[in-house]
Design a protein around this motif. Sequence first.
Motif, PDB file in Angstrom:
ATOM      1  N   GLY A   9       0.993  -1.296   0.081  1.00  0.00           N
ATOM      2  CA  GLY A   9       0.063  -0.140   0.008  1.00  0.00           C
ATOM      3  C   GLY A   9       0.778   1.130  -0.123  1.00  0.00           C
ATOM      4  N   GLY A  10       0.249   2.231  -0.117  1.00  0.00           N
ATOM      5  CA  GLY A  10       0.842   3.739  -0.202  1.00  0.00           C
ATOM      6  C   GLY A  10       0.107   4.781  -0.891  1.00  0.00           C
ATOM      7  N   LEU A  11       0.723   5.813  -1.252  1.00  0.00           N
ATOM      8  CA  LEU A  11       0.180   6.941  -1.491  1.00  0.00           C
ATOM      9  C   LEU A  11       0.445   7.046  -3.198  1.00  0.00           C
ATOM     10  CD1 LEU A  11      -1.147   9.761  -1.379  1.00  0.00           C
ATOM     11  CD2 LEU A  11       0.898  10.719  -0.666  1.00  0.00           C
ATOM     12  N   VAL A  12      -0.443   7.229  -3.857  1.00  0.00           N
ATOM     13  CA  VAL A  12      -0.228   7.375  -5.336  1.00  0.00           C
ATOM     14  C   VAL A  12      -1.344   8.382  -5.875  1.00  0.00           C
ATOM     15  CG1 VAL A  12      -2.156   5.565  -5.858  1.00  0.00           C
ATOM     16  CG2 VAL A  12      -0.204   6.066  -7.603  1.00  0.00           C
ATOM     17  N   GLN A  13      -0.822   9.094  -6.894  1.00  0.00           N
ATOM     18  CA  GLN A  13      -1.649   9.889  -7.600  1.00  0.00           C
ATOM     19  C   GLN A  13      -2.786   9.250  -8.398  1.00  0.00           C
ATOM     20  OE1 GLN A  13       0.811  12.633 -10.072  1.00  0.00           O
ATOM     21  NE2 GLN A  13       0.811  14.110  -8.204  1.00  0.00           N
ATOM     22  N   ALA A  14      -3.785   9.851  -8.690  1.00  0.00           N
ATOM     23  CA  ALA A  14      -4.955   9.499  -9.680  1.00  0.00           C
ATOM     24  C   ALA A  14      -4.386   9.187 -11.188  1.00  0.00           C
ATOM     25  CB  ALA A  14      -6.268  10.521  -9.885  1.00  0.00           C
ATOM     26  N   GLY A  15      -4.865   8.018 -11.543  1.00  0.00           N
ATOM     27  CA  GLY A  15      -4.353   7.464 -12.875  1.00  0.00           C
ATOM     28  C   GLY A  15      -3.179   6.438 -12.702  1.00  0.00           C
ATOM     29  N   GLY A  16      -2.508   6.638 -11.474  1.00  0.00           N
ATOM     30  CA  GLY A  16      -1.301   5.692 -11.191  1.00  0.00           C
ATOM     31  C   GLY A  16      -1.557   4.447 -10.854  1.00  0.00           C
ATOM     32  N   SER A  17      -0.622   3.419 -10.528  1.00  0.00           N
ATOM     33  CA  SER A  17      -0.823   2.136 -10.177  1.00  0.00           C
ATOM     34  C   SER A  17      -0.175   1.621  -8.812  1.00  0.00           C
ATOM     35  CB  SER A  17      -0.133   1.291 -11.376  1.00  0.00           C
ATOM     36  OG  SER A  17      -0.833   1.401 -12.552  1.00  0.00           O
ATOM     37  N   LEU A  18      -0.685   0.698  -8.241  1.00  0.00           N
ATOM     38  CA  LEU A  18      -0.208  -0.095  -7.241  1.00  0.00           C
ATOM     39  C   LEU A  18      -0.127  -1.265  -7.293  1.00  0.00           C
ATOM     40  CD1 LEU A  18      -1.064   2.038  -3.871  1.00  0.00           C
ATOM     41  CD2 LEU A  18       1.172   1.665  -4.902  1.00  0.00           C
ATOM     42  N   ARG A  19       0.557  -2.387  -6.775  1.00  0.00           N
ATOM     43  CA  ARG A  19       0.586  -3.681  -6.612  1.00  0.00           C
ATOM     44  C   ARG A  19       0.292  -4.237  -5.130  1.00  0.00           C
ATOM     45  NH1 ARG A  19       4.012  -9.051  -8.910  1.00  0.00           N
ATOM     46  NH2 ARG A  19       5.079  -8.351  -7.246  1.00  0.00           N
ATOM     47  N   LEU A  20      -0.554  -4.681  -4.626  1.00  0.00           N
ATOM     48  CA  LEU A  20      -0.479  -5.264  -3.279  1.00  0.00           C
ATOM     49  C   LEU A  20      -0.394  -6.794  -3.136  1.00  0.00           C
ATOM     50  CD1 LEU A  20      -3.849  -3.574  -1.981  1.00  0.00           C
ATOM     51  CD2 LEU A  20      -1.802  -2.679  -1.926  1.00  0.00           C
ATOM     52  N   SER A  21       0.462  -7.031  -2.184  1.00  0.00           N
ATOM     53  CA  SER A  21       0.715  -8.439  -2.054  1.00  0.00           C
ATOM     54  C   SER A  21       0.090  -9.081  -0.628  1.00  0.00           C
ATOM     55  CB  SER A  21       2.175  -8.692  -2.055  1.00  0.00           C
ATOM     56  OG  SER A  21       2.981  -8.168  -3.358  1.00  0.00           O
ATOM     57  N   CYS A  22       0.083 -10.197  -0.673  1.00  0.00           N
ATOM     58  CA  CYS A  22      -0.547 -10.889   0.291  1.00  0.00           C
ATOM     59  C   CYS A  22       0.146 -12.170   0.560  1.00  0.00           C
ATOM     60  CB  CYS A  22      -2.083 -11.324   0.493  1.00  0.00           C
ATOM     61  SG  CYS A  22      -2.754 -12.231   1.966  1.00  0.00           S
ATOM     62  N   ALA A  23       0.971 -12.284   1.618  1.00  0.00           N
ATOM     63  CA  ALA A  23       1.644 -13.547   1.801  1.00  0.00           C
ATOM     64  C   ALA A  23       0.813 -14.494   2.654  1.00  0.00           C
ATOM     65  CB  ALA A  23       2.997 -13.318   2.082  1.00  0.00           C
ATOM     66  N   ALA A  61     -15.594  -7.063  -8.349  1.00  0.00           N
ATOM     67  CA  ALA A  61     -16.345  -6.151  -8.255  1.00  0.00           C
ATOM     68  C   ALA A  61     -16.588  -4.992  -9.598  1.00  0.00           C
ATOM     69  CB  ALA A  61     -16.281  -5.043  -7.042  1.00  0.00           C
ATOM     70  N   ASP A  62     -17.844  -4.715  -9.747  1.00  0.00           N
ATOM     71  CA  ASP A  62     -17.971  -3.799 -10.845  1.00  0.00           C
ATOM     72  C   ASP A  62     -17.200  -2.714 -10.955  1.00  0.00           C
ATOM     73  OD1 ASP A  62     -21.679  -4.700 -11.382  1.00  0.00           O
ATOM     74  OD2 ASP A  62     -19.774  -5.455 -12.090  1.00  0.00           O
ATOM     75  N   SER A  63     -17.201  -2.160  -9.663  1.00  0.00           N
ATOM     76  CA  SER A  63     -16.350  -0.706  -9.679  1.00  0.00           C
ATOM     77  C   SER A  63     -14.783  -0.715  -9.810  1.00  0.00           C
ATOM     78  CB  SER A  63     -16.404  -0.072  -8.043  1.00  0.00           C
ATOM     79  OG  SER A  63     -15.918  -1.111  -7.303  1.00  0.00           O
ATOM     80  N   VAL A  64     -14.342  -1.933  -9.763  1.00  0.00           N
ATOM     81  CA  VAL A  64     -12.862  -2.224 -10.174  1.00  0.00           C
ATOM     82  C   VAL A  64     -12.708  -3.034 -11.630  1.00  0.00           C
ATOM     83  CG1 VAL A  64     -12.435  -2.147  -7.630  1.00  0.00           C
ATOM     84  CG2 VAL A  64     -12.431  -4.198  -8.958  1.00  0.00           C
ATOM     85  N   LYS A  65     -13.497  -3.428 -11.954  1.00  0.00           N
ATOM     86  CA  LYS A  65     -13.538  -4.371 -13.131  1.00  0.00           C
ATOM     87  C   LYS A  65     -12.926  -3.836 -14.479  1.00  0.00           C
ATOM     88  CE  LYS A  65     -17.009  -6.992 -13.348  1.00  0.00           C
ATOM     89  NZ  LYS A  65     -18.415  -7.878 -13.811  1.00  0.00           N
ATOM     90  N   GLY A  66     -11.614  -4.428 -15.165  1.00  0.00           N
ATOM     91  CA  GLY A  66     -10.898  -3.614 -16.064  1.00  0.00           C
ATOM     92  C   GLY A  66     -10.092  -2.970 -15.652  1.00  0.00           C
ATOM     93  N   ARG A  67      -9.833  -2.582 -14.299  1.00  0.00           N
ATOM     94  CA  ARG A  67      -8.621  -1.860 -13.784  1.00  0.00           C
ATOM     95  C   ARG A  67      -7.829  -2.682 -12.755  1.00  0.00           C
ATOM     96  NH1 ARG A  67      -9.593   2.411 -10.556  1.00  0.00           N
ATOM     97  NH2 ARG A  67     -11.755   1.473  -9.629  1.00  0.00           N
TER      98      ARG A  67
END
Length: 124
Positions: A9-23, A61-67
Amino acid sequence: QVQLVESGGGLVQAGGSLRLSCAASGRTFSSLTMGWFRQAPGKEREFVAADSWSGVGTYYADSVKGRFTISRDNAKNTVYLQMNSLKPEDTAVYYCAATHTNLVVTTRGGYAYWGQGTQVIVSS
């Protein structure tokens, strides 16, 4: 017993990307259905994405589909959530969840194990 630890997690500007991991701990990761949920301030925890170990598929979820894209690496006992084209409304604490089933689970009550969460903030 399964223990889950999120990161990325972290701070990112709109339009940017992040990758979350779960071990995940334990030897049963390959037989777990994995999910991601999120909770914004003052709101209920909501489903984001899920992946079944059995190959049934993934669900979003529909809100994240495609993103957003959920994926897993069984050799590393890790599930990922790739988040692209982030929006301010994606700001939330993101939680990883797991359960022993071969189904795709989209409800909070369907998961037996939860991580502590990782904060994602998307600035406009």
